[in-house]
Design a protein around this motif. Structure first.
Motif, short mmCIF file in Angstrom:
data_model
loop_
_atom_site.label_atom_id
_atom_site.label_comp_id
_atom_site.label_asym_id
_atom_site.label_seq_id
_atom_site.Cartn_x
_atom_site.Cartn_y
_atom_site.Cartn_z
N VAL A 1 48.18 53.61 49.33
CA VAL A 1 47.66 54.37 50.48
C VAL A 1 46.26 54.92 50.23
CG1 VAL A 1 49.96 55.01 51.29
CG2 VAL A 1 48.77 56.48 49.66
N MET A 2 45.77 54.79 49.01
CA MET A 2 44.44 55.35 48.71
C MET A 2 43.34 54.81 49.62
SD MET A 2 44.23 55.70 44.58
CE MET A 2 45.43 56.69 43.66
N PRO A 3 43.26 53.49 49.86
CA PRO A 3 42.20 53.00 50.76
C PRO A 3 42.29 53.61 52.15
CG PRO A 3 43.16 51.19 49.50
CD PRO A 3 44.03 52.38 49.26
N VAL A 4 43.52 53.80 52.66
CA VAL A 4 43.69 54.40 53.98
C VAL A 4 43.17 55.84 53.98
CG1 VAL A 4 45.36 55.07 55.74
CG2 VAL A 4 45.71 52.97 54.43
N TYR A 5 43.54 56.58 52.93
CA TYR A 5 43.16 57.99 52.83
C TYR A 5 41.64 58.14 52.72
CZ TYR A 5 42.90 62.77 51.01
OH TYR A 5 42.61 64.10 50.83
N TYR A 6 41.03 57.38 51.81
CA TYR A 6 39.59 57.56 51.59
C TYR A 6 38.75 56.92 52.69
CZ TYR A 6 40.57 59.60 47.06
OH TYR A 6 41.02 60.43 46.07
N SER A 7 39.28 55.93 53.37
CA SER A 7 38.54 55.38 54.52
C SER A 7 38.51 56.40 55.66
CB SER A 7 39.18 54.07 54.99
OG SER A 7 40.50 54.28 55.45
N ARG A 8 39.61 57.13 55.82
CA ARG A 8 39.64 58.17 56.86
C ARG A 8 38.71 59.32 56.46
NH1 ARG A 8 43.47 59.40 61.01
NH2 ARG A 8 42.22 60.50 62.55
N MET A 9 38.67 59.62 55.16
CA MET A 9 37.76 60.64 54.68
C MET A 9 36.30 60.22 54.91
SD MET A 9 37.26 62.12 50.78
CE MET A 9 38.89 62.86 50.67
N TYR A 10 36.00 58.96 54.64
CA TYR A 10 34.64 58.45 54.82
C TYR A 10 34.24 58.48 56.30
CZ TYR A 10 30.64 55.26 54.74
OH TYR A 10 29.40 54.71 54.88
N ALA A 11 35.21 58.20 57.19
CA ALA A 11 34.93 58.20 58.62
C ALA A 11 34.58 59.59 59.13
CB ALA A 11 36.14 57.65 59.38
N VAL A 12 35.14 60.60 58.47
CA VAL A 12 34.89 61.99 58.88
C VAL A 12 33.59 62.52 58.28
CG1 VAL A 12 35.75 64.35 58.58
CG2 VAL A 12 37.32 62.53 59.24
N TYR A 13 33.21 61.99 57.12
CA TYR A 13 32.03 62.49 56.40
C TYR A 13 30.77 62.41 57.27
CZ TYR A 13 28.49 63.08 52.80
OH TYR A 13 27.42 63.54 52.06
N GLY A 14 30.03 63.50 57.33
CA GLY A 14 28.78 63.53 58.07
C GLY A 14 28.92 63.88 59.54
N THR A 15 30.15 64.03 60.03
CA THR A 15 30.35 64.39 61.43
C THR A 15 30.19 65.90 61.62
OG1 THR A 15 32.74 64.70 61.15
CG2 THR A 15 31.97 62.48 61.71
N GLU A 16 30.13 66.32 62.87
CA GLU A 16 30.00 67.75 63.15
C GLU A 16 31.20 68.52 62.60
OE1 GLU A 16 29.58 70.78 67.00
OE2 GLU A 16 29.57 68.59 67.28
N ALA A 17 32.40 67.92 62.73
CA ALA A 17 33.61 68.58 62.22
C ALA A 17 33.53 68.76 60.71
CB ALA A 17 34.84 67.75 62.58
N PHE A 18 32.94 67.79 60.02
CA PHE A 18 32.82 67.87 58.56
C PHE A 18 31.92 69.03 58.16
CE2 PHE A 18 30.35 66.85 54.75
CZ PHE A 18 31.35 66.67 53.82
N TYR A 19 30.81 69.19 58.84
CA TYR A 19 29.85 70.23 58.48
C TYR A 19 30.33 71.63 58.85
CZ TYR A 19 26.45 66.70 57.16
OH TYR A 19 25.82 65.66 56.54
N LEU A 20 31.38 71.72 59.65
CA LEU A 20 31.98 73.01 59.95
C LEU A 20 32.89 73.49 58.81
CD1 LEU A 20 32.89 72.63 63.73
CD2 LEU A 20 31.05 74.01 62.74
N VAL A 21 33.24 72.55 57.92
CA VAL A 21 34.06 72.91 56.75
C VAL A 21 33.17 73.58 55.72
CG1 VAL A 21 35.51 72.03 54.88
CG2 VAL A 21 35.63 70.99 57.16
N PRO A 22 33.50 74.77 55.25
CA PRO A 22 32.64 75.45 54.25
C PRO A 22 32.62 74.68 52.94
CG PRO A 22 34.74 76.59 54.52
CD PRO A 22 34.68 75.57 55.61
#
Length: 263
Positions: free
Chosen positions: A191-212
């Protein structure tokens, strides 16, 4: 403190007390009635037996809860960073209580069940869950990590077989060993590729930058730390299975044969 936060705190404390009760009272009471071999175990083995019984119960409880969230909680699946964390926080609160309970038992019974890797594993998970419970962030990823608990019952069952005297080359133990390796691989490695691909998809988005920054460190570093240990454990399990299967093969090959069939 808002009412929901108070509820989460109450769930964590109740979880802690429940798992302590299961370890000290319920597991010994049930085990000696359903498994006569339990009474013949050493004190250290009984401690580990009860610890594994409790971890099996926890794994099944939170694992089933995880699947329900993964399949039916649209808010979390659509917004993995800031989706409604109500159900995830409830499940994580149960796990938080269990992890604190298990850490306490590990330190108290260090000679029997002490393991530095489990301490690191529990602390890394608790660090990440602090942000999930405190700020409700990253519910999808917190829930996804908990799916790994489905490997725990198989790992524990193999230990139960061995401590009760089942030889590693016996059919029940071999079958369980293979099942353990497959399940562990599926829920922790594949499941690692699924997990990290979802993480990569979120990286750099507005939602990501709201995370401290603290939340990002908890999320990324804890994930990497846990997966390094998962790979180490998978390597150890695979080597063990290979040795058992190889031993069984040579044992079968060396069995005297008559008319082309083994006795």
């Amino acid at each position: 403190m808002d009412p929901f936060s108070q509820l989460i705190l109450a769930i964590s404390v109740t979880s802690f007390l429940t798992f302590q009760w299961l370890f000290h009272k319920v597991s010994p009471w049930i085990s000696k009635r359903i498994s006569p071999g339990f009474l013949g175990l050493s004190d250290k083995q009984k401690v580990e037996w009860n610890s594994r019984t409790v971890s099996t119960f926890h794994a099944l409880l939170v694992g089933i809860f995880c699947l329900c969230i993964l399949f039916f909680d649209d808010a979390v699946n659509e917004d993995p960073v800031w989706g409604d964390p109500t159900l995830v926080k409830t499940n994580v609160a149960i796990t938080t209580g269990y992890l604190i309970s298990d850490l306490l038992l590990i330190f108290y019974y260090w000679k029997a069940i002490g393991d530095k890797f489990f301490v690191v594993h529990h602390l890394a998970a608790l660090y990440a869950y602090y942000y999930v419970l405190g700020q409700g962030m990253l519910p999808y990823f917190a829930n996804f990590r908990l799916l790994a608990e489905f490997s725990t019952p198989c790992v524990n069952q193999r230990w139960f077989f061995e401590v009760l005297g089942y030889p590693k080359s016996s059919r029940p133990n071999m079958a369980n060993g293979v099942a353990m390796a497959v399940v562990f691989f599926m829920v922790r490695i594949a499941v690692m590729p699924v997990y990290y691909s979802r993480m990569y998809a979120v990286y750099g988005t507005e939602a990501f930058y709201l995370v401290p920054w603290g939340g990002r460190v908890a999320w990324i570093c804890s994930s990497i730390c846990l997966d390094i240990m998962n790979i180490m454990w998978m390597h150890k399990i695979a080597r063990g299975c290979y040795k058992v299967l190889r031993s069984a093969h040579w044992s079968k090959a060396s069995t005297p044969q008559e008319n082309g069939k083994t006795d």
